[in-house]
Design a protein around this motif. Structure first.
Motif, PDB file in Angstrom:
ATOM      1  N   ALA A 288       0.814  -1.220   0.000  1.00 46.24           N
ATOM      2  CA  ALA A 288       0.000   0.000   0.000  1.00 46.24           C
ATOM      3  C   ALA A 288       0.843   1.264   0.000  1.00 46.24           C
ATOM      4  CB  ALA A 288      -0.926   0.002   1.226  1.00 46.24           C
ATOM      5  N   ASP A 289       2.146   1.140  -0.191  1.00 47.41           N
ATOM      6  CA  ASP A 289       3.039   2.299  -0.139  1.00 47.41           C
ATOM      7  C   ASP A 289       3.856   2.407  -1.429  1.00 47.41           C
ATOM      8  OD1 ASP A 289       2.483   3.202   2.599  1.00 47.41           O
ATOM      9  OD2 ASP A 289       3.403   1.294   3.182  1.00 47.41           O
ATOM     10  N   PRO A 290       3.233   2.796  -2.526  1.00 48.08           N
ATOM     11  CA  PRO A 290       3.976   2.888  -3.797  1.00 48.08           C
ATOM     12  C   PRO A 290       5.099   3.909  -3.755  1.00 48.08           C
ATOM     13  CG  PRO A 290       1.799   3.884  -4.007  1.00 48.08           C
ATOM     14  CD  PRO A 290       1.820   3.182  -2.689  1.00 48.08           C
ATOM     15  N   GLU A 291       4.946   4.967  -2.924  1.00 49.74           N
ATOM     16  CA  GLU A 291       5.986   5.985  -2.849  1.00 49.74           C
ATOM     17  C   GLU A 291       7.255   5.418  -2.218  1.00 49.74           C
ATOM     18  OE1 GLU A 291       7.500   9.659  -3.752  1.00 49.74           O
ATOM     19  OE2 GLU A 291       5.585   8.751  -4.309  1.00 49.74           O
ATOM     20  N   ILE A 292       7.105   4.599  -1.182  1.00 52.20           N
ATOM     21  CA  ILE A 292       8.273   3.963  -0.556  1.00 52.20           C
ATOM     22  C   ILE A 292       8.951   3.031  -1.549  1.00 52.20           C
ATOM     23  CG2 ILE A 292       8.987   2.310   1.226  1.00 52.20           C
ATOM     24  CD1 ILE A 292       6.973   3.512   3.094  1.00 52.20           C
ATOM     25  N   ARG A 293       8.148   2.266  -2.276  1.00 44.90           N
ATOM     26  CA  ARG A 293       8.726   1.344  -3.255  1.00 44.90           C
ATOM     27  C   ARG A 293       9.489   2.111  -4.337  1.00 44.90           C
ATOM     28  NH1 ARG A 293       3.496  -0.983  -3.334  1.00 44.90           N
ATOM     29  NH2 ARG A 293       3.286  -0.497  -5.552  1.00 44.90           N
TER      30      ARG A 293
END
Length: 456
Positions: A288-293
């Motif tokens: 749920a964290d595309p920015e972290i990925r």
């Protein structure tokens, strides 16, 4: 001999993974890498088969009765036969990508030669065990494998690709001679030595493909290759070395042979494929964290790009600069590729950044490319299909917006109205080959803009 073959298989697997990961978007490295992986698997299967046969005949350390080992060795013999011949087919396709203007031949190879040869290899595997296979079947398989390879060798000699031409030609010649021995294989130690000698030829071919890939991208090769090799060697030695010690102290068994090759393969793959493995784990750990990925991927790509960067400003030769610009445009969405591009060392980037991190240089290079693309845009609206729009459209939508209209299964769902119109225009009026030619012409305009510093 088992330990020596395990070391050779590990080296072959490492080079196969390395060639694929270094430039996974290109057909040549993919085919060469898959050929190396298949040959390494053939080496492993051959040693496991030998261990099973020794165990079945009551050799020291044997644990299987001959009746139990027989069916399994038959399966392994068929698998080895396919895996040891498959690299010849794949290498023909890999070398073909080095020949300029070979697109039609490449399509004929992939749509005609490949399926027919795979059927022949399956026939070879089912017709008998190893050297016991029917001579006629081997002759047919040999013609299907060696005739295209010989034809590609002739084309290669005529084309003389830059930097790697002599190495690829000599390695392909010796590989072809060795492959002829595989069609009618030798038995015993002589056969194993022939197989290992062919492995050396394949390693040279793998290095040649990596050299060609690095030259096309304008990247350094040897530092990055050495770093990858050291990592794989340490990982394989730390894990496979324990199994090797057990074999030295207690003798070889089929189970230990399987464990040795399995551990070496996993260790080499985990180290060489660290980037893709981490990306897969990030998708699982941070769904749920595309920015972290995204941020983790950018940092990882930047770190991996450092050993590939050539020092100093890029060459200002027109043809070379245009080729590097074309590669940078193709990698517009990949900061790792942009960080490794020689264009990241442009003097104008030195003037526009405050630090000197690879990520900052890559991001600035991407902004420069976008500015040059935007200067190709006509001033009469947001989208058009006239001649004045073609160069802007073929760079902006595929590279900046990520539009892939020719991809199998591509759909218009989720596209903006402007992207939908561009999507339909590509499919209706721009054949894929025409798109490629227009992109080359547009890349030259962008290169001229970057090279002359004509920026507003």
């Amino acid at each position: 001999m088992l330990l020596a073959v395990a070391a050779a298989a590990g080296l072959t697997w490492w080079l196969g993974f390395y060639v694929i990961v270094r430039d996974s978007g290109e057909r040549g490295p993919r085919r060469a890498g898959l050929g190396l992986l298949a040959y390494g698997l053939a080496l492993a299967v051959g040693q496991v088969r030998t261990a099973l046969e020794d165990a079945g005949t009551g050799a020291p350390g044997g644990v299987l009765a001959e009746a139990q080992a027989g069916p399994l060795t038959g399966v392994l013999a068929g698998t080895q036969g396919v895996m040891i011949h498959l690299p010849v087919l794949l290498w023909t396709g890999a070398v073909l990508t080095l020949v300029p203007g070979s697109e039609r031949l490449d399509r004929a190879w992939s749509r005609g030669v490949v399926p027919v040869t795979l059927v022949a290899l399956a026939w070879l595997a089912l017709s008998g065990r190893g050297a016991e296979a029917d001579v006629a079947v081997r002759a047919v398989a040999g013609v299907l494998l060696l005739a295209p390879l010989a034809g590609v060798l002739v084309l290669l000699v005529r084309a003389r690709p830059p930097r790697v031409g002599p190495l690829v030609t000599v390695a392909t010649l010796f590989f072809g001679l060795g492959a002829a021995l595989l069609v009618f294989p030798l038995s015993g130690p002589a056969g194993l030595l022939a197989v290992l000698a062919i492995d050396v030829d394949m390693a040279l071919l793998g290095v040649a493909i990596a050299m060609s890939s690095a030259f096309q991208a304008g990247e350094a090769l040897w530092r990055d290759m050495l770093r990858s090799l050291l990592g794989a060697a340490v990982a394989a030695g730390a894990t496979g070395g324990q199994v090797a010690l057990a074999i030295v102290l207690g003798g070889s068994t089929p189970a230990l042979a399987v464990l040795l090759f399995g551990v070496v393969a996993v260790a080499v793959a985990a180290q060489t494929l660290a980037g893709p493995v981490h990306r897969a784990l990030d998708r699982i750990a941070f769904p749920a964290d595309p920015e972290i990925r995204r941020e983790r991927a950018e940092l990882r790509d930047s770190s991996e790009a450092l050993p590939r960067r050539e020092q100093g400003p890029p060459p200002l030769d027109e043809a070379e600069f245009t080729r590097l610009t074309r590669r940078a445009l193709a990698g517009y969405g990949d900061l790792g590729k942009l960080a490794a591009s020689p264009l990241a060392n442009l003097p104008v980037i030195d003037e526009r950044i405050t630090g000197d991190s690879p990520l900052e240089r890559a991001a600035e290079l991407r902004r420069l490319l976008l500015e040059s693309i935007q200067r190709l845009k006509p001033r009469d609206g947001e989208f058009g299909t006239s001649e004045e729009w073609r160069f802007y459209n073929v760079l902006y939508f595929p590279y900046v917006r990520g539009l892939r209209p020719y991809r199998r299964g591509a759909v218009r769902d989720g596209l903006t109205p402007e992207e939908r119109r561009a999507f339909d225009w590509f499919l209706r009026e721009v054949p894929e080959r025409t798109l490629y030619n227009w992109q080359n012409a547009a890349a030259k305009l962008v290169a001229d803009d970057l090279r002359t510093g004509n920026r507003q």
